[in-house]
Design an enzyme around this catalytic site. Sequence first.
Site, PDB file in Angstrom:
ATOM      1  N   LEU A  65     -39.871   2.239 -43.497  1.00  0.00           N
ATOM      2  CA  LEU A  65     -40.608   1.708 -44.302  1.00  0.00           C
ATOM      3  C   LEU A  65     -39.638   1.187 -45.555  1.00  0.00           C
ATOM      4  O   LEU A  65     -38.675   2.007 -45.673  1.00  0.00           O
ATOM      5  CB  LEU A  65     -41.689   2.939 -44.804  1.00  0.00           C
ATOM      6  CG  LEU A  65     -42.750   3.085 -43.977  1.00  0.00           C
ATOM      7  CD1 LEU A  65     -43.583   4.182 -44.833  1.00  0.00           C
ATOM      8  CD2 LEU A  65     -43.772   1.890 -43.739  1.00  0.00           C
ATOM      9  N   GLU A 122     -50.124  -5.517 -51.574  1.00  0.00           N
ATOM     10  CA  GLU A 122     -50.567  -5.878 -52.946  1.00  0.00           C
ATOM     11  C   GLU A 122     -49.733  -5.051 -53.928  1.00  0.00           C
ATOM     12  O   GLU A 122     -49.715  -5.621 -55.012  1.00  0.00           O
ATOM     13  CB  GLU A 122     -51.981  -5.167 -53.149  1.00  0.00           C
ATOM     14  CG  GLU A 122     -53.190  -6.169 -52.252  1.00  0.00           C
ATOM     15  CD  GLU A 122     -53.191  -5.817 -50.766  1.00  0.00           C
ATOM     16  OE1 GLU A 122     -54.093  -6.546 -50.288  1.00  0.00           O
ATOM     17  OE2 GLU A 122     -52.566  -4.957 -50.467  1.00  0.00           O
TER      18      GLU A 122
END
Length: 469
Positions: free
Chosen positions: A350, A80
Amino acid sequence: MPHPVIAWCALRLYSMLVWAAQPLLRRKLRRRARAEPGYAQAVGERFGRYAPEIVRQLQQVEPARADAPLVWVHAVSLGETRAAAILVAALRARLPHMRLLLTHGTATGRAEGAKLLQPGDVQVWQPWDTRAAVQRFLRTFRPALGILMETEVWPNLVAGCKAQGVPLVLANARLNAKSWRGARRLRALAVPAYRSLTAVWAQSEADAQRLRSLGAPVQAVLGNLKFDVRPDAAQRALGQAWRAHRPRPVVMLASSREGEEAMWLQAVAPIFERKTPLAKSHQAQAAITSEVTAMPSDPAAQVQWLIVPRHPQRFDEVAALLEGAGLRVARRSSWAEAPAPADVWLGDSLGEMQAYYALADVALLGGSFAPLGGQNLIEAAACGCPVVLGPHTFNFAEAAQHACAAGAALRVADLREGVQAACALALDGPRLEQARAQAQTFAQTHRGAAEASAQAVVALLERSQAKPR
């Protein structure tokens, strides 16, 4: 619409339960923080208690932005937040002095969201959905407008915004059939919450229909913001540089979820020579039941394997599973200029997903082989990486359907079939080039949601500011 008395009772009961669950939330955060230290950061914010420096951030604004609206965007997790980044960029183009209030629920979302901040912006945790925490949040920040990304409709949060006169919208909205059925079962709580939103902009007509059935004020179907992602040139160059060091095609298990690595081990067991005793773990024993000599004729033996787990707290667990099965593993965290030779490369970093897609020739989509609904395939398509989907893509049903129709994706019944299909595609040069082109065309064709969503937000903000609060 539920009877008002029933709806009031449902909200009161819900409020009591979430208030009573606060100690459990604190315990969960402590447990999660052992693997992801970000969960131990600013825990008080989750309960609407903010450090003095947060308040000073609100006050220390450059003159040009002093009267600019504070736009609140809530992006619960990593996916999101990446969608929110696309919308925020489009909003800043229209509102250059806009101040951003960014909230999240997960550590990965918060880390990604920090990249979006400019001087005068604020980032905090989403308030736990008690009435008191929500009220403290709204009193502290007084946003001009709130934007919830995709699915995040919380009853007390919505009720608090309505009471305070804060317009609250659901952008890039989606609601899969499973979640819709759950909301229907809790309609006394869900319907008043959806009805109290100011506006909803859905990803697809199917999402819009489900949302309307719950009373949501769906104003338009604007598409999926994630189609507007533009691959980062530096990340693509990094992935291509890694790729140059390995002549074999690369097949990736992308954003894998719990249990899928064991399924993958079972699917590829015949191609790896057992050089060390098998681990005694239950997963490894279930995944590999015999020692078999590698078979070079098998397509899966002719590719380089790359696994990128979805959640960082599982990196060590997946590495241990693979090593326990006797495989040589090269972790991204230990790479220098190039990946070391190994049976499996493990993407334990990441923010480098686009680099991994640039490295890979074909991707198996994680979350779609276990009954978890699948992950976002749009980023892979934008990077020109065709994907192989399992049977479970209910989180992105329409995108998956369109991708298969466009030749950007291929549907299979299970991971064993997926391994064979992905490897066959990676080893078929002409077919692979066609699939790459179809993936990029698919991504480009569906762009435009960012501009449309930003235009809708600005129009709503202008109408809101014209009214007395």
